[in-house]
Design a protein around this motif. Sequence first.
Motif, short mmCIF file in Angstrom:
data_model
loop_
_atom_site.label_atom_id
_atom_site.label_comp_id
_atom_site.label_asym_id
_atom_site.label_seq_id
_atom_site.Cartn_x
_atom_site.Cartn_y
_atom_site.Cartn_z
N ARG A 255 0.84 -1.21 0.00
CA ARG A 255 0.00 0.00 0.00
C ARG A 255 0.87 1.25 0.00
NH1 ARG A 255 -3.11 -2.79 3.87
NH2 ARG A 255 -2.20 -1.51 5.54
N GLN A 256 1.95 1.22 0.77
CA GLN A 256 2.84 2.38 0.82
C GLN A 256 3.55 2.60 -0.51
OE1 GLN A 256 5.28 1.27 4.19
NE2 GLN A 256 4.08 2.52 5.60
N ILE A 257 3.99 1.51 -1.14
CA ILE A 257 4.68 1.61 -2.43
C ILE A 257 3.75 2.14 -3.51
CG2 ILE A 257 5.71 0.24 -4.29
CD1 ILE A 257 7.00 -1.50 -2.18
N LEU A 258 2.49 1.77 -3.43
CA LEU A 258 1.51 2.19 -4.44
C LEU A 258 0.74 3.44 -4.02
CD1 LEU A 258 0.04 -1.29 -5.45
CD2 LEU A 258 1.85 0.01 -6.58
N ARG A 259 1.15 4.07 -2.91
CA ARG A 259 0.43 5.24 -2.41
C ARG A 259 0.53 6.40 -3.39
NH1 ARG A 259 2.50 6.44 3.21
NH2 ARG A 259 4.44 6.75 2.04
N PRO A 260 -0.59 6.97 -3.82
CA PRO A 260 -0.53 8.09 -4.76
C PRO A 260 0.02 9.33 -4.08
CG PRO A 260 -2.79 7.75 -4.01
CD PRO A 260 -1.98 6.60 -3.48
N HIS A 261 0.69 10.15 -4.87
CA HIS A 261 1.25 11.42 -4.38
C HIS A 261 0.44 12.54 -5.00
CE1 HIS A 261 4.27 13.83 -2.44
NE2 HIS A 261 4.61 14.43 -3.56
N THR A 262 -0.43 13.16 -4.22
CA THR A 262 -1.35 14.16 -4.75
C THR A 262 -0.62 15.47 -5.01
OG1 THR A 262 -1.94 14.91 -2.53
CG2 THR A 262 -3.23 13.11 -3.45
N PRO A 263 -1.17 16.31 -5.92
CA PRO A 263 -0.53 17.58 -6.25
C PRO A 263 -0.27 18.45 -5.02
CG PRO A 263 -2.23 17.07 -7.86
CD PRO A 263 -2.34 16.04 -6.77
N SER A 264 -1.18 18.41 -4.02
CA SER A 264 -1.01 19.25 -2.83
C SER A 264 0.21 18.86 -2.02
CB SER A 264 -2.27 19.15 -1.95
OG SER A 264 -2.45 17.82 -1.50
N GLU A 265 0.71 17.64 -2.26
CA GLU A 265 1.86 17.15 -1.51
C GLU A 265 3.19 17.41 -2.22
OE1 GLU A 265 0.13 13.22 0.75
OE2 GLU A 265 0.55 13.08 -1.39
N GLN A 266 3.13 18.00 -3.39
CA GLN A 266 4.33 18.12 -4.19
C GLN A 266 5.42 18.94 -3.52
OE1 GLN A 266 5.09 16.53 -6.95
NE2 GLN A 266 3.12 15.49 -7.03
N SER A 267 5.04 19.89 -2.68
CA SER A 267 6.03 20.72 -2.01
C SER A 267 6.61 20.05 -0.78
CB SER A 267 5.41 22.07 -1.61
OG SER A 267 4.32 21.86 -0.73
N ASP A 268 6.00 18.98 -0.32
CA ASP A 268 6.47 18.27 0.86
C ASP A 268 7.51 17.23 0.46
OD1 ASP A 268 4.62 19.70 2.34
OD2 ASP A 268 3.06 18.16 2.05
N PRO A 269 8.41 16.88 1.39
CA PRO A 269 9.36 15.79 1.09
C PRO A 269 8.61 14.50 0.80
CG PRO A 269 9.99 16.99 3.09
CD PRO A 269 8.62 17.46 2.71
N PRO A 270 8.99 13.77 -0.23
CA PRO A 270 8.29 12.53 -0.55
C PRO A 270 8.44 11.51 0.56
CG PRO A 270 10.32 12.71 -1.81
CD PRO A 270 10.13 14.02 -1.13
N ARG A 271 7.38 10.77 0.81
CA ARG A 271 7.38 9.75 1.86
C ARG A 271 7.57 8.38 1.24
NH1 ARG A 271 1.85 10.26 4.61
NH2 ARG A 271 1.26 10.64 2.44
#
Length: 323
Positions: A255-271
């Motif tokens: 689930r974590q590997i396939l977790r989508p990265h939403t546009p609002s999170e783009q400025s945050d460090p990737p998890r």
Amino acid sequence: MRALLVVNPKATTTSGRTRDVLTHALRSDLKLEVAVTEYRGHARDLAREAASDGAVDLVVALGGDGTVNEVVNGLLAHGPSERVPRLAIVPGGSTNVFARALGLPNHPVEATGVLLDALEHRRERAISLGKAMTEGLPDRWFTFTAGLGFDAGVVGRVEEQRRSGRKSTHALYVREALRHYVTEREHRKSGPVTLELPGRAPQPGLVMTIVSNTSPWTFLGNRPVVPSPGASFETDLDVFGVTRMTAFGTARTVRQILRPHTPSEQSDPPRGPSGKHVVSYHDVRHFTLVSEEPAPFQVDGDHLGDRSRVSFTGVRRALRVIV
């Protein structure tokens, strides 16, 4: 510009008619020579010859990730240098992972349009690559991923299915991953692979090790796979590993590997994936994977058999790509 078009006639999504249309379009802007591959490794041989004799400025690979990987290994047979021809890709395979990681369209005609526009405006990108080294065997460059252990075993299973006539689809990868999980019960508890990093204590017991040269990449259609979200074509290599694959823990990691990265999170460090049995390293130049017993090994989705020891190195600005 002098160019060589390397065509894999068995490419999954490219017909002879499409190939002729692409050739005609490329010849409108390039002094083009066309070479059709006839055996496994032929694309590598053609690219190596092109890089050695200096006859071309650009090599265009028309095919899937296997064809592209062969061309890359041919171009870099003697290592990176300014004399190495540039690489361009027209995706013609079933997954085209590297082409999509570069942001290219998945359709060969659309990708050709992007290529011609990039040539007109002189757009190119110097990217990092990974190199896998096994004593007694040729070094192998890879563009987006490599692995030793569980994930490579899944790739091997998919290749067996493809040799029997199955089409390569994301559903096939999922099905073979589930089957491999069921059959690898003992190795799921404690893996045979040890990660050796310079200046650090060895990390033993790895069931799965995924080396990433970019992020995201995927064999699952349009669903991004993100084991190492910090990986990029501008850094060295990232390593993701799992030391135990319980049913609950594995489901959580997937689930974590396939977790989508939403546009609002783009400025945050990737998890990236986290957990008790997760091992992760970012931007590593040199490391070695050692297995207590021969384990499946893959680069760019190409199963290369079993290996007991593989060393890796990241090489920045190894190749210039037209994008």
